[in-house]
Design a protein around this motif. Structure first.
Motif, short mmCIF file in Angstrom:
data_model
loop_
_atom_site.label_atom_id
_atom_site.label_comp_id
_atom_site.label_asym_id
_atom_site.label_seq_id
_atom_site.Cartn_x
_atom_site.Cartn_y
_atom_site.Cartn_z
N GLN A 88 0.82 -1.21 0.00
CA GLN A 88 0.00 0.00 0.00
C GLN A 88 0.86 1.26 0.00
O GLN A 88 0.50 2.27 -0.61
CB GLN A 88 -0.95 -0.04 1.19
N CYS A 125 0.73 4.07 -2.90
CA CYS A 125 0.60 5.49 -2.60
C CYS A 125 1.60 6.31 -3.41
O CYS A 125 1.25 7.33 -3.99
CB CYS A 125 0.82 5.70 -1.09
N ILE A 145 -2.57 6.19 -4.55
CA ILE A 145 -3.64 5.51 -3.82
C ILE A 145 -3.62 5.98 -2.37
O ILE A 145 -2.57 5.98 -1.73
CB ILE A 145 -3.46 3.98 -3.88
N THR A 174 -10.97 3.45 2.83
CA THR A 174 -12.15 3.91 2.12
C THR A 174 -13.34 2.97 2.35
O THR A 174 -14.47 3.30 2.02
CB THR A 174 -11.88 4.00 0.61
N GLY A 214 -8.37 2.95 -1.29
CA GLY A 214 -8.56 3.19 -2.71
C GLY A 214 -9.84 2.61 -3.25
O GLY A 214 -10.84 2.48 -2.52
N GLU A 215 -9.82 2.24 -4.52
CA GLU A 215 -11.00 1.65 -5.17
C GLU A 215 -11.05 0.16 -4.84
O GLU A 215 -10.36 -0.65 -5.45
CB GLU A 215 -10.92 1.86 -6.68
N CYS A 253 -7.83 -4.56 -1.79
CA CYS A 253 -7.55 -3.13 -1.86
C CYS A 253 -6.98 -2.78 -3.24
O CYS A 253 -6.50 -3.64 -3.98
CB CYS A 253 -6.57 -2.71 -0.76
N GLN A 254 -7.00 -1.50 -3.57
CA GLN A 254 -6.55 -1.07 -4.89
C GLN A 254 -5.05 -1.30 -5.08
O GLN A 254 -4.60 -1.61 -6.19
CB GLN A 254 -6.85 0.42 -5.10
#
Length: 252
Positions: free
Chosen positions: A6, A10, A15, A20, A34-35, A64-65
């Protein structure tokens, strides 16, 4: 909690590190940032996915994205093609990353410069040809520099390294180019890593004249010795290359 992949997401793709969606990522175990995608959306129909044994949360429903776009390389670009993000770092020696910065290492000596400033961080060392596509979520998150886990490409797994000891020993080694150092019976030289006990009596005498005590001078893990040997070999190869280049220039 955030994970190493992650942090990479970023810095590479912007991200966010703040959650989220409630819950944790099936793949890396970090907060859902993220998305967020469902497991079916990311892995549905992919029969070649064989890494269920190493995902953080096998019962998790969401990804996670960062894991989707960076670690798995399944993001879709503007042309409708899926990207392969492993090429971002394929030419570097490795990297270390925290929430604040991402630093690519150009040589093993850059391990000596790791300074997370008290932040959680991850370290990846590319000490072999990288064949595997998905491994970024394997890289462990370190909370302290006293007991660090470094992910090595050659082993495809993390190994423990105490950075203060590695820094101190490597600094002494690379600052004395022509001198042979040894740690726990392992002689580190320009061309080889050999057991002190395997050397002949004459060679041992030569080493001892250079200050090598012929005994265990500190306790190092196997991984620390391997990394130190890599640092020294790289250092000597760079010096040799510079020397040859200089000599060639002088002849011209």
């Amino acid at each position: 909690m955030n994970t190493v992949v992650q942090y990479l997401g970023c810095h590479w793709k912007g991200i966010p590190l703040t959650p989220t969606t409630a819950g944790q990522c099936r793949v890396c175990g970090g907060d859902l940032v993220g998305e967020v995608s469902s497991y079916e959306e990311v892995f549905g129909g992919r029969e070649n996915w064989t890494e269920e044994g190493v995902v953080a949360l096998p019962d998790g429903e969401y990804v996670c994205q960062a894991c989707r776009d960076v670690a798995l390389g399944t993001s879709v670009n503007d042309n409708g093609n899926r990207s392969r993000n492993e090429n971002y770092f394929i030419k570097s020696y490795g990297f270390w990353v925290s929430d604040a910065e991402l630093v690519f290492m150009e040589s093993p000596k850059d391990l000596l410069q790791i300074d997370p400033r008290g932040r959680p961080f991850g370290v990846f060392v590319k000490d072999a040809d990288l064949k595997r596509k998905h491994f970024l979520y394997y890289i462990p998150l370190n909370m302290s520099v006293e007991e660090v886990w470094v992910f090595r490409a050659a082993l495809l797994r993390p190994v423990p390294v105490r950075l203060p000891l590695l820094r101190d020993t490597a600094y002494r080694a690379v600052s004395a180019v022509g001198k042979i150092f040894a740690e726990k019976g392992v002689v580190l030289s320009q061309n080889a890593v050999v057991r002190y006990e395997s050397l002949g009596e004459k060679r041992r005498g030569e080493l001892e004249q250079f200050g090598f005590p012929g005994r265990e001078v500190s306790v190092m893990t196997v991984s620390e010795r391997e990394l130190l040997a890599s640092i020294i070999r790289d250092f000597f190869s760079e010096k040799t290359a510079v020397s040859k280049k200089t000599t060639k220039g002088e002849k011209n």
